[in-house]
Design a protein around this motif. Structure first.
Motif, mmCIF file in Angstrom:
data_model
loop_
_atom_site.group_PDB
_atom_site.id
_atom_site.type_symbol
_atom_site.label_atom_id
_atom_site.label_comp_id
_atom_site.label_asym_id
_atom_site.label_seq_id
_atom_site.Cartn_x
_atom_site.Cartn_y
_atom_site.Cartn_z
ATOM 1 N N LEU A 1 -39.343 29.620 -17.911
ATOM 2 C CA LEU A 1 -40.079 30.847 -17.627
ATOM 3 C C LEU A 1 -40.850 30.744 -16.308
ATOM 4 O O LEU A 1 -40.957 31.739 -15.572
ATOM 5 C CB LEU A 1 -41.022 31.174 -18.778
ATOM 6 N N ILE A 2 -41.388 29.582 -16.001
ATOM 7 C CA ILE A 2 -42.073 29.380 -14.715
ATOM 8 C C ILE A 2 -41.085 29.569 -13.571
ATOM 9 O O ILE A 2 -41.399 30.204 -12.553
ATOM 10 C CB ILE A 2 -42.732 27.985 -14.661
ATOM 11 N N TYR A 3 -39.868 29.038 -13.717
ATOM 12 C CA TYR A 3 -38.852 29.196 -12.676
ATOM 13 C C TYR A 3 -38.438 30.658 -12.518
ATOM 14 O O TYR A 3 -38.252 31.134 -11.404
ATOM 15 C CB TYR A 3 -37.624 28.340 -12.989
ATOM 16 N N VAL A 4 -38.287 31.372 -13.624
ATOM 17 C CA VAL A 4 -37.926 32.789 -13.556
ATOM 18 C C VAL A 4 -39.061 33.589 -12.907
ATOM 19 O O VAL A 4 -38.817 34.499 -12.108
ATOM 20 C CB VAL A 4 -37.563 33.329 -14.953
ATOM 21 N N ALA A 5 -40.310 33.231 -13.218
ATOM 22 C CA ALA A 5 -41.456 33.914 -12.613
ATOM 23 C C ALA A 5 -41.486 33.696 -11.104
ATOM 24 O O ALA A 5 -41.976 34.551 -10.367
ATOM 25 C CB ALA A 5 -42.747 33.429 -13.254
ATOM 26 N N TYR A 6 -40.966 32.576 -10.645
ATOM 27 C CA TYR A 6 -40.874 32.319 -9.201
ATOM 28 C C TYR A 6 -40.052 33.407 -8.516
ATOM 29 O O TYR A 6 -40.430 33.901 -7.450
ATOM 30 C CB TYR A 6 -40.252 30.940 -8.964
ATOM 31 N N PHE A 7 -38.943 33.798 -9.127
ATOM 32 C CA PHE A 7 -38.112 34.852 -8.534
ATOM 33 C C PHE A 7 -38.834 36.191 -8.542
ATOM 34 O O PHE A 7 -38.683 36.989 -7.612
ATOM 35 C CB PHE A 7 -36.767 34.959 -9.255
ATOM 36 N N MET A 8 -39.604 36.428 -9.579
ATOM 37 C CA MET A 8 -40.385 37.665 -9.629
ATOM 38 C C MET A 8 -41.440 37.668 -8.528
ATOM 39 O O MET A 8 -41.669 38.700 -7.880
ATOM 40 C CB MET A 8 -41.025 37.822 -11.008
ATOM 41 N N LEU A 9 -42.077 36.532 -8.297
ATOM 42 C CA LEU A 9 -43.056 36.418 -7.219
ATOM 43 C C LEU A 9 -42.400 36.665 -5.872
ATOM 44 O O LEU A 9 -42.916 37.427 -5.054
ATOM 45 C CB LEU A 9 -43.711 35.037 -7.243
ATOM 46 N N ARG A 10 -41.256 36.038 -5.653
ATOM 47 C CA ARG A 10 -40.560 36.189 -4.366
ATOM 48 C C ARG A 10 -40.116 37.624 -4.125
ATOM 49 O O ARG A 10 -40.154 38.097 -2.998
ATOM 50 C CB ARG A 10 -39.342 35.267 -4.307
ATOM 51 N N SER A 11 -39.700 38.311 -5.165
ATOM 52 C CA SER A 11 -39.234 39.689 -4.971
ATOM 53 C C SER A 11 -40.396 40.678 -4.925
ATOM 54 O O SER A 11 -40.216 41.806 -4.464
ATOM 55 C CB SER A 11 -38.266 40.089 -6.078
ATOM 56 N N GLY A 12 -41.592 40.271 -5.345
ATOM 57 C CA GLY A 12 -42.728 41.185 -5.386
ATOM 58 C C GLY A 12 -43.570 41.203 -4.127
ATOM 59 O O GLY A 12 -44.423 42.064 -3.972
ATOM 60 N N ARG B 1 -44.703 35.766 1.485
ATOM 61 C CA ARG B 1 -43.740 35.435 0.434
ATOM 62 C C ARG B 1 -43.382 33.954 0.497
ATOM 63 O O ARG B 1 -43.347 33.273 -0.521
ATOM 64 C CB ARG B 1 -42.494 36.304 0.565
ATOM 65 N N ALA B 2 -43.138 33.457 1.708
ATOM 66 C CA ALA B 2 -42.790 32.038 1.863
ATOM 67 C C ALA B 2 -43.957 31.139 1.472
ATOM 68 O O ALA B 2 -43.767 30.127 0.787
ATOM 69 C CB ALA B 2 -42.368 31.762 3.304
ATOM 70 N N ARG B 3 -45.176 31.500 1.881
ATOM 71 C CA ARG B 3 -46.349 30.680 1.568
ATOM 72 C C ARG B 3 -46.635 30.686 0.066
ATOM 73 O O ARG B 3 -46.813 29.639 -0.550
ATOM 74 C CB ARG B 3 -47.557 31.189 2.349
ATOM 75 N N PHE B 4 -46.652 31.883 -0.548
ATOM 76 C CA PHE B 4 -46.892 31.967 -1.987
ATOM 77 C C PHE B 4 -45.791 31.259 -2.774
ATOM 78 O O PHE B 4 -46.056 30.571 -3.755
ATOM 79 C CB PHE B 4 -46.988 33.419 -2.448
ATOM 80 N N GLY B 5 -44.542 31.439 -2.329
ATOM 81 C CA GLY B 5 -43.425 30.789 -3.011
ATOM 82 C C GLY B 5 -43.517 29.276 -2.940
ATOM 83 O O GLY B 5 -43.245 28.581 -3.924
ATOM 84 N N ALA B 6 -43.927 28.757 -1.779
ATOM 85 C CA ALA B 6 -44.035 27.301 -1.621
ATOM 86 C C ALA B 6 -45.135 26.733 -2.509
ATOM 87 O O ALA B 6 -44.934 25.707 -3.182
ATOM 88 C CB ALA B 6 -44.304 26.960 -0.158
ATOM 89 N N VAL B 7 -46.291 27.394 -2.528
ATOM 90 C CA VAL B 7 -47.392 26.908 -3.362
ATOM 91 C C VAL B 7 -47.012 26.999 -4.837
ATOM 92 O O VAL B 7 -47.232 26.058 -5.609
ATOM 93 C CB VAL B 7 -48.682 27.706 -3.066
ATOM 94 N N LEU C 1 -44.551 24.235 -5.810
ATOM 95 C CA LEU C 1 -45.199 22.929 -5.964
ATOM 96 C C LEU C 1 -45.955 22.853 -7.290
ATOM 97 O O LEU C 1 -45.877 21.845 -8.000
ATOM 98 C CB LEU C 1 -46.142 22.662 -4.797
ATOM 99 N N LEU C 2 -46.690 23.900 -7.620
ATOM 100 C CA LEU C 2 -47.411 23.907 -8.891
ATOM 101 C C LEU C 2 -46.449 23.965 -10.079
ATOM 102 O O LEU C 2 -46.661 23.294 -11.089
ATOM 103 C CB LEU C 2 -48.387 25.081 -8.937
ATOM 104 N N GLY C 3 -45.383 24.762 -9.959
ATOM 105 C CA GLY C 3 -44.400 24.866 -11.037
ATOM 106 C C GLY C 3 -43.594 23.595 -11.226
ATOM 107 O O GLY C 3 -43.131 23.298 -12.329
ATOM 108 N N GLY C 4 -43.442 22.826 -10.151
ATOM 109 C CA GLY C 4 -42.701 21.575 -10.242
ATOM 110 C C GLY C 4 -43.376 20.556 -11.135
ATOM 111 O O GLY C 4 -42.732 19.627 -11.634
ATOM 112 N N ILE C 5 -44.670 20.714 -11.370
ATOM 113 C CA ILE C 5 -45.403 19.801 -12.255
ATOM 114 C C ILE C 5 -44.896 19.919 -13.690
ATOM 115 O O ILE C 5 -44.963 18.968 -14.463
ATOM 116 C CB ILE C 5 -46.915 20.103 -12.167
ATOM 117 N N SER C 6 -44.349 21.082 -14.041
ATOM 118 C CA SER C 6 -43.907 21.289 -15.424
ATOM 119 C C SER C 6 -42.686 20.436 -15.782
ATOM 120 O O SER C 6 -42.496 20.111 -16.960
ATOM 121 C CB SER C 6 -43.603 22.764 -15.663
ATOM 122 N N ALA C 7 -41.865 20.056 -14.822
ATOM 123 C CA ALA C 7 -40.684 19.245 -15.130
ATOM 124 C C ALA C 7 -41.054 17.848 -15.643
ATOM 125 O O ALA C 7 -40.548 17.419 -16.673
ATOM 126 C CB ALA C 7 -39.750 19.173 -13.927
#
Length: 150
Positions: free
Chosen positions: A43-54, A61-67, A70-76
């Motif tokens: 769900l965090i990964y899917v939300a990333y696409f929603m963030l990028r498209s919003g 978009r690039a800055r928010f997506g990068a941050v 990085l935060l979402g990568g902690i979930s793995a």
């Protein structure tokens, strides 16, 4: 590019794991810590696409997506460590189980199959990743050509 491929890999893992779990544990899904954290990661990964498209502005978009990435990568790693941190139906097969010095709790044949699958899926991931980056570069070139024509 890596998030796109990871979404597909995570989805396949969850679906195929549920198919395997039905005859093994007589259920499609349990709220096991590893399953739950894997679903949250998806769900965090899917939300990333929603963030990028919003976000309209490409720089924001690039800055928010990068941050967010990085935060979402902690979930793995949290998903990987869930069976060590919480009581789980999943066994610890990589790393020393509590009270033992053995690094891999698998038989020899299982180790061969595991490392072969790990190598194979790593090669598939790298190939898909490289092709997705190449496709992104081609998309950028097409966009630049469109701007030149206009």
């Amino acid at each position: 590019a890596a998030v796109e491929i990871s979404v597909v890999f995570f989805f396949l893992t969850i679906v195929l794991g549920s198919i395997w779990a039905r005859p093994a544990w007589n259920t499609w899904w349990t709220w096991d810590p590893r399953l739950t954290t894997a679903a949250i990661t998806e769900l965090i990964y899917v939300a990333y696409f929603m963030l990028r498209s919003g976000v309209e502005d490409p720089d924001r978009r690039a800055r928010f997506g990068a941050v967010y990435t990085l935060l979402g990568g902690i979930s793995a790693p949290i998903t990987f460590m869930a069976i060590r941190l919480f009581r789980s139906i999943h066994p610890v097969v990589i790393g020393a189980a509590s009270g033992t010095q053995e690094k891999m709790n698998m038989s020899g044949d299982m180790k061969v199959a595991f490392f072969f699958a790990l190598f194979t899926f790593t090669v598939i991931f790298i190939d898909l990743f490289w092709n997705r980056i190449r496709l992104g570069q081609l998309e950028s070139q097409v966009e630049q050509l469109k701007l030149k024509v206009m």
